[in-house]
Design a protein around this motif. Structure first.
Motif, PDB file in Angstrom:
ATOM      1  N   UNK A 223       0.809  -1.147  -0.029  1.00  0.00           N
ATOM      2  CA  UNK A 223       0.189   0.101   0.088  1.00  0.00           C
ATOM      3  C   UNK A 223       0.898   1.224   0.085  1.00  0.00           C
ATOM      4  N   UNK A 224       1.956   1.302   0.747  1.00  0.00           N
ATOM      5  CA  UNK A 224       2.792   2.642   0.881  1.00  0.00           C
ATOM      6  C   UNK A 224       4.146   2.590   0.421  1.00  0.00           C
ATOM      7  N   UNK A 225       4.615   1.591  -0.338  1.00  0.00           N
ATOM      8  CA  UNK A 225       6.234   1.586  -0.686  1.00  0.00           C
ATOM      9  C   UNK A 225       6.285   2.608  -1.847  1.00  0.00           C
ATOM     10  N   UNK A 226       5.029   2.605  -2.799  1.00  0.00           N
ATOM     11  CA  UNK A 226       5.140   3.726  -3.777  1.00  0.00           C
ATOM     12  C   UNK A 226       5.123   5.101  -3.299  1.00  0.00           C
ATOM     13  N   UNK A 227       4.521   5.546  -2.140  1.00  0.00           N
ATOM     14  CA  UNK A 227       4.339   6.734  -1.739  1.00  0.00           C
ATOM     15  C   UNK A 227       5.449   7.298  -0.749  1.00  0.00           C
ATOM     16  N   UNK A 228       6.438   6.150  -0.434  1.00  0.00           N
ATOM     17  CA  UNK A 228       7.677   6.534   0.559  1.00  0.00           C
ATOM     18  C   UNK A 228       8.507   7.390  -0.131  1.00  0.00           C
ATOM     19  N   UNK A 229       8.820   7.185  -1.349  1.00  0.00           N
ATOM     20  CA  UNK A 229       9.900   8.191  -1.853  1.00  0.00           C
ATOM     21  C   UNK A 229       9.316   9.521  -2.056  1.00  0.00           C
ATOM     22  N   UNK A 230       7.874   9.716  -2.199  1.00  0.00           N
ATOM     23  CA  UNK A 230       7.291  11.073  -2.125  1.00  0.00           C
ATOM     24  C   UNK A 230       7.378  11.674  -1.032  1.00  0.00           C
ATOM     25  N   UNK A 231       7.163  10.919   0.101  1.00  0.00           N
ATOM     26  CA  UNK A 231       7.163  11.451   1.369  1.00  0.00           C
ATOM     27  C   UNK A 231       8.332  12.190   1.648  1.00  0.00           C
ATOM     28  N   UNK A 232       9.477  11.185   1.512  1.00  0.00           N
ATOM     29  CA  UNK A 232      10.796  11.518   1.748  1.00  0.00           C
ATOM     30  C   UNK A 232      11.453  12.494   0.995  1.00  0.00           C
ATOM     31  N   UNK A 233      10.774  12.522  -0.249  1.00  0.00           N
ATOM     32  CA  UNK A 233      11.223  13.941  -1.211  1.00  0.00           C
ATOM     33  C   UNK A 233      10.747  15.012  -0.953  1.00  0.00           C
ATOM     34  N   UNK A 234       9.457  15.320  -0.215  1.00  0.00           N
ATOM     35  CA  UNK A 234       9.012  16.509  -0.134  1.00  0.00           C
ATOM     36  C   UNK A 234       9.667  16.891   1.115  1.00  0.00           C
ATOM     37  N   UNK A 235      10.116  15.999   2.097  1.00  0.00           N
ATOM     38  CA  UNK A 235      10.534  16.381   3.138  1.00  0.00           C
ATOM     39  C   UNK A 235      12.152  17.006   3.213  1.00  0.00           C
ATOM     40  N   UNK A 236      12.829  16.434   2.374  1.00  0.00           N
ATOM     41  CA  UNK A 236      14.355  16.574   2.152  1.00  0.00           C
ATOM     42  C   UNK A 236      14.312  17.939   1.133  1.00  0.00           C
ATOM     43  N   UNK A 237      13.295  18.136   0.273  1.00  0.00           N
ATOM     44  CA  UNK A 237      13.230  19.108  -0.691  1.00  0.00           C
ATOM     45  C   UNK A 237      12.974  20.458   0.302  1.00  0.00           C
TER      46      UNK A 237
ATOM     47  N   UNK B  44      13.530  21.202   3.427  1.00  0.00           N
ATOM     48  CA  UNK B  44      14.700  21.343   4.157  1.00  0.00           C
ATOM     49  C   UNK B  44      15.740  22.109   3.375  1.00  0.00           C
ATOM     50  N   UNK B  45      16.046  21.658   2.315  1.00  0.00           N
ATOM     51  CA  UNK B  45      17.275  22.303   1.436  1.00  0.00           C
ATOM     52  C   UNK B  45      16.735  23.540   1.131  1.00  0.00           C
ATOM     53  N   UNK B  46      15.540  23.658   0.692  1.00  0.00           N
ATOM     54  CA  UNK B  46      15.208  25.115   0.095  1.00  0.00           C
ATOM     55  C   UNK B  46      15.161  26.013   1.339  1.00  0.00           C
ATOM     56  N   UNK B  47      14.439  25.694   2.448  1.00  0.00           N
ATOM     57  CA  UNK B  47      14.613  26.548   3.661  1.00  0.00           C
ATOM     58  C   UNK B  47      16.015  26.812   4.028  1.00  0.00           C
ATOM     59  N   UNK B  48      17.051  26.009   3.853  1.00  0.00           N
ATOM     60  CA  UNK B  48      18.319  26.193   4.279  1.00  0.00           C
ATOM     61  C   UNK B  48      19.022  27.219   3.313  1.00  0.00           C
ATOM     62  N   UNK B  49      18.720  27.067   1.945  1.00  0.00           N
ATOM     63  CA  UNK B  49      19.223  27.771   1.062  1.00  0.00           C
ATOM     64  C   UNK B  49      18.737  29.296   0.760  1.00  0.00           C
ATOM     65  N   UNK B  50      17.531  29.270   1.147  1.00  0.00           N
ATOM     66  CA  UNK B  50      16.902  30.653   0.660  1.00  0.00           C
ATOM     67  C   UNK B  50      17.521  31.910   1.375  1.00  0.00           C
ATOM     68  N   UNK B  51      17.672  31.993   2.528  1.00  0.00           N
ATOM     69  CA  UNK B  51      18.434  33.336   3.216  1.00  0.00           C
ATOM     70  C   UNK B  51      19.522  33.545   2.488  1.00  0.00           C
ATOM     71  N   UNK B  52      20.514  32.774   2.239  1.00  0.00           N
ATOM     72  CA  UNK B  52      21.806  32.951   1.604  1.00  0.00           C
ATOM     73  C   UNK B  52      21.572  33.492   0.250  1.00  0.00           C
ATOM     74  N   UNK B  53      20.626  32.914  -0.513  1.00  0.00           N
ATOM     75  CA  UNK B  53      20.317  33.343  -1.896  1.00  0.00           C
ATOM     76  C   UNK B  53      19.976  34.881  -1.990  1.00  0.00           C
TER      77      UNK B  53
END
Length: 296
Positions: free
Chosen positions: A127-141, A143-152
């Motif tokens: 039921x959930x294996x196909x959605x695991x990559x999406x959940x992890x991708x949303x979280x990581x993305x 975090x990266x954007x929030x960390x990059x934006x102020x310096x940008x």
């Protein structure tokens, strides 16, 4: 046990034969699925590509069963995740078909073997294996954007202050960055090149990113444009507000982590430490446990 082993071997052989026939089949694929196979082909892993090839013929059926509303919600989730590994809605449907069949077969075998707990694990995987990559991708993305934006924004303010227009400064600074935020800025610039207004392009940027700093950036930028505030001062102020908000969130997370750490210490470390101490004391006392247990 022999019957169960024979059944497992039969299912495995049937799966291998069916997979080889599907891979070698010359049946033409629908245009959207053929395109989905090519999109992100350099980014997807070998295992993911094999799963896509096995399940893509069942992707239209999965999409029909999901319904238009669910497909639109899943497409937005994939956009928020940044299409990890070249993932598209069609690839998601193909993987969900393969993982669902695998999970159902696994759950059936474990049920026959009398292991209901493992059967539940098999169903959960399907039921959930196909959605695991999406959940992890949303979280990581996020975090990266929030960390990059102020310096940008700091660099962008310096470039704007040097005399370049906001459009040119965005292009120049984003070319020096890598990652999801630079990709989002490039998409926004391409939309503006195609005739989309700057306000609409940044509204689309906000829609594609479920991030509070991005929402804050777009809102402040549009308000500054309406009020006629200098763009460089607006960017510097946005960066300061983001860093202040990030510091507050860090303190809030630290405050929440203290009770969790205390609970983990009380539940796991204190009993284990007491067991070690008491065991050491008993072993060092020279007590004859056979007498205590009545063993003569």
């Amino acid at each position: 046990m022999a019957l169960l082993l024979g059944l497992l071997m039969g299912v495995a052989v049937f799966g291998v034969v069916a997979a080889i026939r599907m891979l070698r089949s010359s049946t033409p694929l629908p245009a959207d699925l053929a395109l989905a196979l090519e999109i992100g082909s350099t980014r997807v892993s070998a295992t993911g590509s094999a799963v896509d090839r096995l399940g893509m013929r069942f992707a239209p059926l999965v999409l029909r069963l999901m319904g238009p509303a669910a497909v639109d919600r899943k497409r937005r989730k994939i956009d928020l995740a940044g299409h990890p590994g070249g993932l598209t809605v069609d690839r998601y449907a193909a993987r969900r078909a393969v993982y669902g069949v695998f999970g159902l077969c696994t759950a059936t075998l474990f049920t026959v073997a009398g292991w209901p707990l493992f059967a539940l694990f098999g169903l959960a995987f399907g039921l959930f294996a196909a959605d695991a990559a999406i959940w992890d991708g949303v979280r990581q993305r996020r975090e990266v954007i929030d960390r990059t934006l102020p310096d940008f924004l700091d660099v962008l303010a310096v470039v704007v202050s040097a005399g370049l227009s906001f459009r040119q400064a965005l292009d120049r600074v984003s070319a020096r960055y890598e990652g999801p935020w630079a990709d989002e800025i490039q998409i926004t610039l391409r939309q503006m090149d195609m005739g989309v207004s700057r306000r609409q392009a940044f509204d689309e940027l906000r829609r594609r990113n479920d991030s509070e700093p991005v929402n804050q950036f777009v809102t402040a930028l549009q308000q500054g444009e309406e009020l006629g505030a200098p763009i460089a001062d607006t960017l510097v102020q946005i960066a300061k507000d983001m860093r202040r908000t990030d510091a507050q969130n860090a303190r809030r997370r630290a405050a929440k982590a203290i009770p969790k750490a205390t609970l983990a210490t009380l539940v796991f470390m204190v009993p284990a430490t007491m067991i070690i101490i008491v065991t050491g004391m008993l072993l060092g006392s020279g007590t004859d446990f056979r007498e205590l247990l009545g063993d003569r």
